[in-house]
Each structure stands twice: as structure tokens, then as C-alpha cells.
Design an enzyme around this catalytic site. Structure first.
Site, PDB file in Angstrom:
ATOM      1  N   LYS A  68      -5.027   8.798  15.229  1.00  0.00           N
ATOM      2  CA  LYS A  68      -3.744   8.640  15.913  1.00  0.00           C
ATOM      3  C   LYS A  68      -3.715   9.551  17.130  1.00  0.00           C
ATOM      4  O   LYS A  68      -4.472  10.515  17.223  1.00  0.00           O
ATOM      5  CB  LYS A  68      -2.592   9.003  14.985  1.00  0.00           C
ATOM      6  CG  LYS A  68      -2.466   8.063  13.810  1.00  0.00           C
ATOM      7  CD  LYS A  68      -1.024   8.002  13.320  1.00  0.00           C
ATOM      8  CE  LYS A  68      -0.906   7.173  12.059  1.00  0.00           C
ATOM      9  NZ  LYS A  68      -1.122   5.736  12.248  1.00  0.00           N
ATOM     10  N   HIS A  70      -2.514  -5.353   4.979  1.00  0.00           N
ATOM     11  CA  HIS A  70      -1.963  -6.177   6.062  1.00  0.00           C
ATOM     12  C   HIS A  70      -3.002  -6.505   7.142  1.00  0.00           C
ATOM     13  O   HIS A  70      -2.806  -7.421   7.923  1.00  0.00           O
ATOM     14  CB  HIS A  70      -0.709  -5.539   6.673  1.00  0.00           C
ATOM     15  CG  HIS A  70      -1.003  -4.498   7.705  1.00  0.00           C
ATOM     16  ND1 HIS A  70      -1.339  -3.213   7.386  1.00  0.00           N
ATOM     17  CD2 HIS A  70      -1.036  -4.557   9.059  1.00  0.00           C
ATOM     18  CE1 HIS A  70      -1.562  -2.521   8.496  1.00  0.00           C
ATOM     19  NE2 HIS A  70      -1.387  -3.310   9.529  1.00  0.00           N
ATOM     20  N   GLU A 100      -5.530   4.460  17.640  1.00  0.00           N
ATOM     21  CA  GLU A 100      -4.105   4.236  17.887  1.00  0.00           C
ATOM     22  C   GLU A 100      -3.582   5.272  18.875  1.00  0.00           C
ATOM     23  O   GLU A 100      -4.008   6.430  18.840  1.00  0.00           O
ATOM     24  CB  GLU A 100      -3.310   4.362  16.592  1.00  0.00           C
ATOM     25  CG  GLU A 100      -3.688   3.346  15.545  1.00  0.00           C
ATOM     26  CD  GLU A 100      -2.795   3.472  14.320  1.00  0.00           C
ATOM     27  OE1 GLU A 100      -1.856   2.681  14.217  1.00  0.00           O
ATOM     28  OE2 GLU A 100      -3.026   4.381  13.500  1.00  0.00           O
ATOM     29  N   ASP A 105      -5.090   6.798   4.695  1.00  0.00           N
ATOM     30  CA  ASP A 105      -4.198   5.814   5.301  1.00  0.00           C
ATOM     31  C   ASP A 105      -4.959   4.576   5.791  1.00  0.00           C
ATOM     32  O   ASP A 105      -4.441   3.467   5.727  1.00  0.00           O
ATOM     33  CB  ASP A 105      -3.478   6.491   6.482  1.00  0.00           C
ATOM     34  CG  ASP A 105      -2.326   5.660   7.032  1.00  0.00           C
ATOM     35  OD1 ASP A 105      -1.659   4.978   6.226  1.00  0.00           O
ATOM     36  OD2 ASP A 105      -2.083   5.716   8.253  1.00  0.00           O
ATOM     37  N   HIS A 109      -8.099  -0.585   5.086  1.00  0.00           N
ATOM     38  CA  HIS A 109      -8.268  -1.436   6.276  1.00  0.00           C
ATOM     39  C   HIS A 109      -9.712  -1.454   6.801  1.00  0.00           C
ATOM     40  O   HIS A 109     -10.283  -2.510   7.028  1.00  0.00           O
ATOM     41  CB  HIS A 109      -7.357  -0.960   7.398  1.00  0.00           C
ATOM     42  CG  HIS A 109      -5.906  -0.860   7.004  1.00  0.00           C
ATOM     43  ND1 HIS A 109      -5.318  -1.740   6.133  1.00  0.00           N
ATOM     44  CD2 HIS A 109      -4.929   0.010   7.375  1.00  0.00           C
ATOM     45  CE1 HIS A 109      -4.047  -1.416   5.978  1.00  0.00           C
ATOM     46  NE2 HIS A 109      -3.781  -0.357   6.717  1.00  0.00           N
ATOM     47  N   LYS A 158       0.851  -1.184   0.000  1.00  0.00           N
ATOM     48  CA  LYS A 158       0.000   0.000   0.000  1.00  0.00           C
ATOM     49  C   LYS A 158       0.891   1.238   0.000  1.00  0.00           C
ATOM     50  O   LYS A 158       2.074   1.109   0.308  1.00  0.00           O
ATOM     51  CB  LYS A 158      -0.936  -0.005   1.196  1.00  0.00           C
ATOM     52  CG  LYS A 158      -0.206   0.104   2.533  1.00  0.00           C
ATOM     53  CD  LYS A 158      -1.112   0.479   3.658  1.00  0.00           C
ATOM     54  CE  LYS A 158      -1.399   1.954   3.643  1.00  0.00           C
ATOM     55  NZ  LYS A 158      -1.821   2.490   4.950  1.00  0.00           N
TER      56      LYS A 158
END
Ligand code: BG6
Length: 476
Positions: free
Chosen positions: A328, A170, A208, A227, A232, A140
Site C-alpha cells: 500500500k 473477490h 496500491e 491481507d 488473492h 474474508k
């Protein structure tokens, strides 16, 4: 994995072999596969990169990451190095001389090289499957918006077959993510209520604590939405939302997943919220504001938090919103899916001390503390009919011994055995970008709302879900 047959021998050619991904994740994963008896003893690794070096230099660069592993010794001798520029045809000629039989080309490179490297591989005849399989793994990010993803797919598919392309996400390497399908389709009691009749809404969270750290260059041009969301979080959404596939065949599964994303309405800005962390404290450590981190241009207005409401217009999901959020610099690391069930038709116990809304929900805890819990109500002991929230909890760690894995083991094993189930097909990727494109367009302008590092995110994200009379599950 231990009952799985060995993957056939192949050469794993890693472009960007001296990079972080290769050292921290790919080679350690191959070593783990070797230790588990899951790859052929003749499996070889050929690293390609523009750095000066030789076979021994590449092996030495890996030592720190795998030295203590049994399987490393044997594999170490089968690692070789080719110094070469990714834009130089001579590199690919040299490769063509070295690579015979089965080969996997892993592009652990900057995204700008994905298209050109695949074209150069094809030009050099390296993608021809005459004397063995030839597969290419694309990391990615796959595009930065819908037009760029379409252009990249077109560029790749002009030269290689979809069957040869393995687009990595992933998240699909995570055991808990793979377990979503088993949970749904292996347990009749869940699938029976897995629809709009019983489910009120779904929440998908990837919170996160980490901040942008040293990734400023990449992240500032990317932001939380690009992102994490079309890749995801949409993978999670499609696993929750898909119809049962008619077989466990890769394309049957990928078709059902793609259908969910195809049925999702493009998300308009009034159905989303964005934030950017300000200075704060995470785990007792002071954290600077995002704009004061290295390689950040405050004028770019990059978001570090995104929340959105996705509506999936299918028979099963019409009227059941999927609320997604990721950020984040938050107070806890928490990747989870919450399936919130509807209230019972008649609230018999309304007057008996129960919370207004009994917490009838299923929480798939993807990381950390992997597990599944079912929250429901029970009668408190005593002469009165009083009810209390309780939970049935399953923890992976109590039932299965999972050794230390990098998360790339299954993905690499699947590339070697030719199983594309856990990889993204062209239509899925483009579908994901299509759904978020209105937000990408709108968020090119304006300011994200500030939120304190170590907190739960911007107030506008709470308002987004509160407007519908709902609230986010606590990040814990
Ligand atoms: C990556 C993102 O794809 O996923 C990172 O680029 C993010 O920004 C990471 O931190 C999250 O993955 P995981 O496996 O740590 O949940």
C-alpha cells in the site's frame, strides 16, 4: 453474461446488511444482475443486523448506492429487514419462520461470527436442503494463519457440506482474472511455451496507491501478507501455474489449482521482504507515515508491503521462481502478472544494439487499463540489423463494452446457480496458509523496513529479486 440463463429464485439473506460491503457492493451487484435479466423476478433480499430498523430503513440505506438504477425499483419492494443479534438463537428461529425454499446466507460480518452463525443456522434447521438449496457465503479473512483456518474449516464442515460453502475471494470476480484460464487454455501458442523450458520466471504484483486510511483497526492486526498473499496473490499464482483441468467442472478446476499450492514450498524469511510506508507524497498529496495513521499501534510492527519468492515443485515449474509483491502507499495502482520468457539459445543479435536481455515477455494487466501485452523485439528499418523492443497490445476496452460492475455480479450469480468454480475450497485455503506460515511466525517479531509513501517499496524487495540476477517490472 448476457447469454446466461436466469438464476433460480432465492432469498438472499445478508448478515451485516447495514454494513459497507452490503451497501456498496452486494446490493448494487444484485441490481446489476436484475437489469441484465440474470436473476429471477422473485429474488428477495432479507437483511439481518443488530441495528434498530425496519424494511423501509434498510431500503433507504441502499437508496444512495443504487437509486439511479432502473432495476432498483422492483427489487426495492422485495427487500426486508430482521433486527437480531447474531449470537441469539431467537434470531435464527425468526429466520426459520421467514425463509422458505432456496436460500443463500451471505456472511458480510466480522470474521468472528463465521463459525457461530453457520452453527446457529444449522441448529435452526436452516441449512437442510429439503425444500430448496441452502448455501452459505463466507467473506474474508478466512482464518489468520494455518491453525485458525483449519479450525474454521473443521467447524463449518462439521455442520454443512463443502458443496454448500462458498468462500469468497473477490479477485476471482474480476473478469481479467477469469480470463487467465481462457488465455492459457484457449490459445495453443501460449500453452505450448507455458513451462520451465521457455519461462524464466513469473512476477505477480498487486501495487496500491491507497494507504490504510480508515481501516486501521482491521489492517493493523492483519498486515499486507495476510491481507493479500495467501488469498488473492495465490489465486493468481494457481491460475498461472495449474495444469489443464480435464473438464470445466468446478472441482476439476479447483483440484488443479489446489495442486499448485500444495506443490509450493513454505517460504522461509530469507526468501521474503517486508516494508512499512513512511511519510511521503502520492499524486501530489502528502501522506502521513503508517504509524501516524488512525488506530495504529507502532509496537505491532505491521507490514504494509510484502514480497516473496515462491518455488513450485512440479514437473512444469521446477526451477521457475514466482516472485510476488504487494503493498500500500505505492506510486501507482498496478495489478499485473509478468511471464518472463528465457533468452533465445544463441544471442545472434548481441552486438546489434539490442538491450542485453530482449524483453520477451507477456504482461497480463489485471487492473487498471485491463489488457494483455506481448513484448518482443523487431528489426529497426535500415541497412543494419539493429533490433528494438516493441509490443503487441490488447486492451479490453477496445473490444468489449463492460458496463459499470461491482465485481460481485459473477460471484453472486454463481452462488445462485450453484457453480463453485470461483470459490475457494477448504484445501486451497489451508494450502495458502501453509506456504506463508513460516513468514507469519518470523514476522511476529522485528521491524519492517521503511519506504517512502509514493515510492516503489522497500530496498530489500529489490534485493530479493536482484540476488537472482533479475529485477521487478516497473510499477506503472
Ligand atoms: C482486499 C484487501 O481484500 O483487497 C484490501 O483487504 C485491498 O486491503 C483490496 O485494498 C484490493 O482489492 P482490489 O480489488 O481493489 O484490487
Amino acid at each position: 453474461m448476457s447469454n446466461a440463463p436466469r438464476a433460480p429464485a432465492a432469498t438472499l439473506v445478508i448478515f451485516g446488511a447495514m454494513g459497507d460491503l452490503s451497501k456498496r457492493l452486494l446490493v448494487p451487484a444484485i441490481v446489476n444482475l436484475a437489469e441484465g435479466g440474470l436473476i429471477d423476478d422473485a429474488t428477495a433480499i432479507l437483511g439481518v443486523s443488530h441495528h434498530e430498523g425496519d424494511d423501509e430503513a434498510l431500503r433507504g440505506a441502499m437508496d444512495d448506492f443504487v437509486e439511479d438504477k432502473e432495476g432498483w425499483k422492483a427489487l426495492r419492494t422485495r427487500i426486508s429487514y430482521l433486527k437480531g443479534d447474531f449470537e441469539d438463537a431467537a434470531t435464527f428461529q425468526a429466520l426459520a419462520d421467514k425463509v422458505k425454499g432456496n436460500a443463500v446466507f451471505y456472511l458480510a460480518t466480522a470474521p468472528g461470527f463465521f463459525g457461530p452463525v453457520v452453527e446457529a443456522l444449522a441448529d435452526a434447521g436452516l441449512m437442510n436442503e429439503g425444500d430448496g438449496f441452502r448455501r452459505v457465503v463466507i467473506e474474508k479473512p478466512f482464518g489468520t494463519d494455518l491453525p485458525s483456518a483449519q479450525a474454521l474449516n473443521a467447524q463449518l464442515l462439521a455442520r454443512v457440506d463443502e458443496q454448500q460453502i462458498y468462500r469468497i475471494d473477490h479477485f476471482l470476480g474480476k473478469e481479467t482474472v477469469q480470463n487467465i484460464m481462457v488465455t492459457r487454455f484457449g490459445n495453443a501458442l501460449l500453452e505450448a511455451v507455458w513451462n520451465s523450458r521457455y519461462i524464466d520466471h513469473v512476477q505477480i504484483t498487486a501495487a496500491e496507491t491507497v494507504t490504510v486510511g480508515t481501516r486501521g483497526k482491521f489492517y493493523d492486526a492483519t498486515g499486507a501478507l495476510r491481507d493479500m498473499v495467501p488469498n488473492h496473490l495465490f489465486q493468481l499464482l494457481s491460475l498461472v501455474g495449474m495444469e489443464p483441468p480435464n473438464s470445466f467442472d468446478a472441482d476439476a478446476i479447483r483440484t488443479e489449482k489446489a495442486k499448485v499450492i500444495a506443490a509450493a514450498k513454505p517460504v522461509q524469511p530469507d526468501r521474503a521482504a517486508r516494508g512499512r510506508y513512511e511519510a511521503g507524497t502520492i499524486a501530489d498529496k502528502p501522506v502521513p507515515a503508517y504509524v501516524d495513521e488512525a488506530d495504529i499501534d507502532a509496537e505491532r510492527h505491521t507490514e504494509t508491503y510484502a514480497a516473496l519468492k515462491v518455488e513450485v515443485e512440479t514437473w512444469r515449474w521446477s526451477g521457475v521462481p514466482f516472485y510476488l509483491r504487494t503493498g500500500k502507499g505505492l506510486e501507482a495502482r498496478d495489478t499485473e502478472i509478468v511471464i518472463q520468457f528465457r533468452d533465445v539459445p544463441i544471442a545472434l543479435f548481441r552486438e546489434t544494439g539490442a538491450a542485453n536481455r530482449p524483453p520477451n515477455r507477456l504482461v497480463l494487466q489485471l487492473q487498471p487499463n485491463e489488457g494483455i501485452s506481448l513484448d518482443f523485439v523487431a528489426k529497426k528499418p535500415g541497412p543494419l540489423t539493429e533490433i528494438a523492443p516493441v509490443s503487441m497490445d490488447f486492451h479490453y476496452a477496445d473490444h468489449f463494452a463492460v458496463g459499470h460492475q461491482t465485481g460481485y455480479e459473477t460471484l453472486l450469480y454463481d452462488v445462485l446457480t450453484g457453480d463453485q468454480t470461483l470459490f475457494q475450497r477448504a484445501d486451497q485455503i489451508e494450502g495458502g496458509w501453509r506456504v506463508v506460515q513460516p513468514l507469519l511466525d518470523a514476522w511476529a517479531e522485528g521491524e519492517p523496513e521503511g519506504y517512502a509513501a509514493g515510492g516503489t517499496g522497500p530496498a530489500s524487495a529489490d534485493e530479493l529479486i536482484a540476488r537472482d540476477g533479475r529485477q521487478w517490472n516497473e510499477i506503472a
